[in-house]
Design an enzyme around this catalytic site. Structure first.
Site, PDB file in Angstrom:
ATOM      1  N   GLY A  47       0.761  -1.039  -0.006  1.00 41.84           N
ATOM      2  CA  GLY A  47       0.003  -0.125   0.155  1.00 41.84           C
ATOM      3  C   GLY A  47       0.804   1.301  -0.057  1.00 41.84           C
ATOM      4  O   GLY A  47       0.231   2.467  -0.091  1.00 41.84           O
ATOM      5  N   SER A  86      10.092  -3.340   4.961  1.00 40.91           N
ATOM      6  CA  SER A  86      10.043  -2.602   6.387  1.00 40.91           C
ATOM      7  C   SER A  86      11.294  -1.732   6.443  1.00 40.91           C
ATOM      8  O   SER A  86      11.969  -1.455   5.557  1.00 40.91           O
ATOM      9  CB  SER A  86      10.451  -3.743   7.396  1.00 40.91           C
ATOM     10  N   ALA A  87      11.395  -0.969   7.444  1.00 41.79           N
ATOM     11  CA  ALA A  87      12.644  -0.003   7.667  1.00 41.79           C
ATOM     12  C   ALA A  87      12.574   1.251   6.696  1.00 41.79           C
ATOM     13  O   ALA A  87      13.744   1.646   6.497  1.00 41.79           O
ATOM     14  CB  ALA A  87      14.087  -0.840   7.762  1.00 41.79           C
ATOM     15  N   ARG A  89      12.753   1.220   3.659  1.00 40.17           N
ATOM     16  CA  ARG A  89      13.875   0.908   2.918  1.00 40.17           C
ATOM     17  C   ARG A  89      13.701   0.674   1.307  1.00 40.17           C
ATOM     18  O   ARG A  89      14.681   0.850   0.656  1.00 40.17           O
ATOM     19  CB  ARG A  89      14.620  -0.155   3.366  1.00 40.17           C
ATOM     20  N   VAL A 287      10.099   7.443   3.109  1.00 43.76           N
ATOM     21  CA  VAL A 287       9.208   8.337   3.874  1.00 43.76           C
ATOM     22  C   VAL A 287       8.279   7.710   4.631  1.00 43.76           C
ATOM     23  O   VAL A 287       7.348   8.202   5.457  1.00 43.76           O
ATOM     24  CB  VAL A 287       8.652   9.365   3.270  1.00 43.76           C
ATOM     25  N   GLU A 289       7.905   5.345   7.490  1.00 49.17           N
ATOM     26  CA  GLU A 289       7.702   5.316   8.993  1.00 49.17           C
ATOM     27  C   GLU A 289       7.887   6.568   9.520  1.00 49.17           C
ATOM     28  O   GLU A 289       7.280   6.699  10.722  1.00 49.17           O
ATOM     29  CB  GLU A 289       8.629   4.262   9.531  1.00 49.17           C
TER      30      GLU A 289
END
Length: 331
Positions: A47, A86-87, A89, A287, A289
């Site tokens: 998403g 995640s992160a 990245r 951009v 988290e």
């Protein structure tokens, strides 16, 4: 009585796995028989819009329309590792892998087209999926025609790349490293709230955001990340509280564990700061988290500005506000 307050918070966020952990992404680019550009990546789009980002990157580097780009996503039979979504990245790691793979393919296009036109590559231009011979612009060759000619020679027209930047392990004593994360995103938010001193309810009215995103490959995506992340931060600040007793969660469903709904979404006013100074593709930064982090402290500061009470634990529920107001009055 409703009291208004304004609060501000500034954050920085290091993205990528960090702390010396090896971090990379792999991608391949090729031309299909149905005249598409195939981007092969294991990056998962949950998403956040990484498929849109890699589509735009491939279209930009190869000078084709986005309608020509087709993405194979997360097929373990056809894709190699792109790391986790995640992160914050994927834009940097998979975006760079795709960009570099396209540049690798672009170099091969120039090489093989130079052989076909009996020319040097500075005499060639790539535009709209065609190689144009500049001394005679009527002389062109589509990428797919070039692909077929290359395959007739028993060779292939394909680009591939692994983006694998250096990472630095922290010192075991000090915890310091030359660079703990590959890059950093910065953001400032100003939040306006109304606090109802009768009910203790807090309404977030307006959110003003300045986000250093490096380069917004898709500005609408970035604004959507700001809005979605901030709403998550509002939930953290004001309502999301897990109640546990004797190791058992007492509010395991959406009736007791409240999250923001569309009725809780504030008015957003966002500014994208594009310094293009990051290691991501075209200077982009992650951009995802970072957009969650500033909301809670900014809201806490706004509540303090409104009612003069400082809270140090989350969420700041109506019950906590009413209790704090009573204690303040009793003092």
């Amino acid at each position: 009585m409703k009291k208004k307050g304004r609060g501000m918070a500034t954050i920085m966020f290091g993205y990528g796995y960090g702390e010396g952990f090896p971090d990379f992404s792999y991608a391949t680019i090729e031309f299909t028989d149905d005249e598409k550009v195939l981007v092969v990546t294991a990056a998962a789009d949950v998403g956040q819009g990484v498929l849109t980002v890699v589509t735009q990157i491939a279209a930009e580097v190869l000078s084709v329309g986005v309608e020509k780009i087709k993405v194979i996503q997360g097929d373990t039979h056809k894709t190699m590792n792109s790391g986790s979504t995640s992160a914050t990245r994927q834009t940097t790691f998979t975006g760079n892998a795709v960009k570099q793979a396209c540049e690798n393919l672009k170099g091969k296009i120039f090489h093989y087209a130079s052989l076909e036109f009996n020319s040097n590559y500075p005499e060639l231009t790539l535009k709209d999926g065609k190689v144009i011979y500049n001394p005679n612009p009527d002389k062109t060759l589509t990428y797919w025609d070039l692909k077929r000619k290359v395959e007739e020679k028993g060779e292939s027209l394909k680009g591939e790349s692994t983006y694998f930047p250096p990472t630095y392990s922290p010192d075991l004593i000090s915890g310091q490293a030359e660079k703990v994360y590959v890059a950093y995103t910065f953001m400032t938010q100003v939040v306006d709230v109304e606090v109802d001193t009768v009910t203790g309810k807090v309404d977030v009215k307006d959110v003003y955001t300045a986000l250093d995103c490096g380069k917004a490959i898709n500005p609408t995506n970035v604004e959507g990340q700001i809005e979605g992340g901030t709403v998550q931060g509002i939930g953290m600040a004001l309502m999301e509280e897990q109640m546990i007793k004797n190791g058992i969660t007492l509010n395991p469903n959406m009736t007791g564990y409240l999250v923001p709904t569309s009725m809780d979404v504030p008015n957003f006013h966002s500014v994208l700061v594009e310094n293009e100074d990051a290691i991501g593709p075209f200077g982009a930064k992650g951009v995802g988290e970072p957009t969650i982090i500033a909301a809670s402290p900014a809201i806490a500061n706004a509540i303090y500005d409104a009612i003069g009470v400082r809270f140090y634990d989350l969420p700041i529920t109506p019950e906590k506000i009413l209790k704090a107001l009573k204690e303040k009055e009793d003092d």
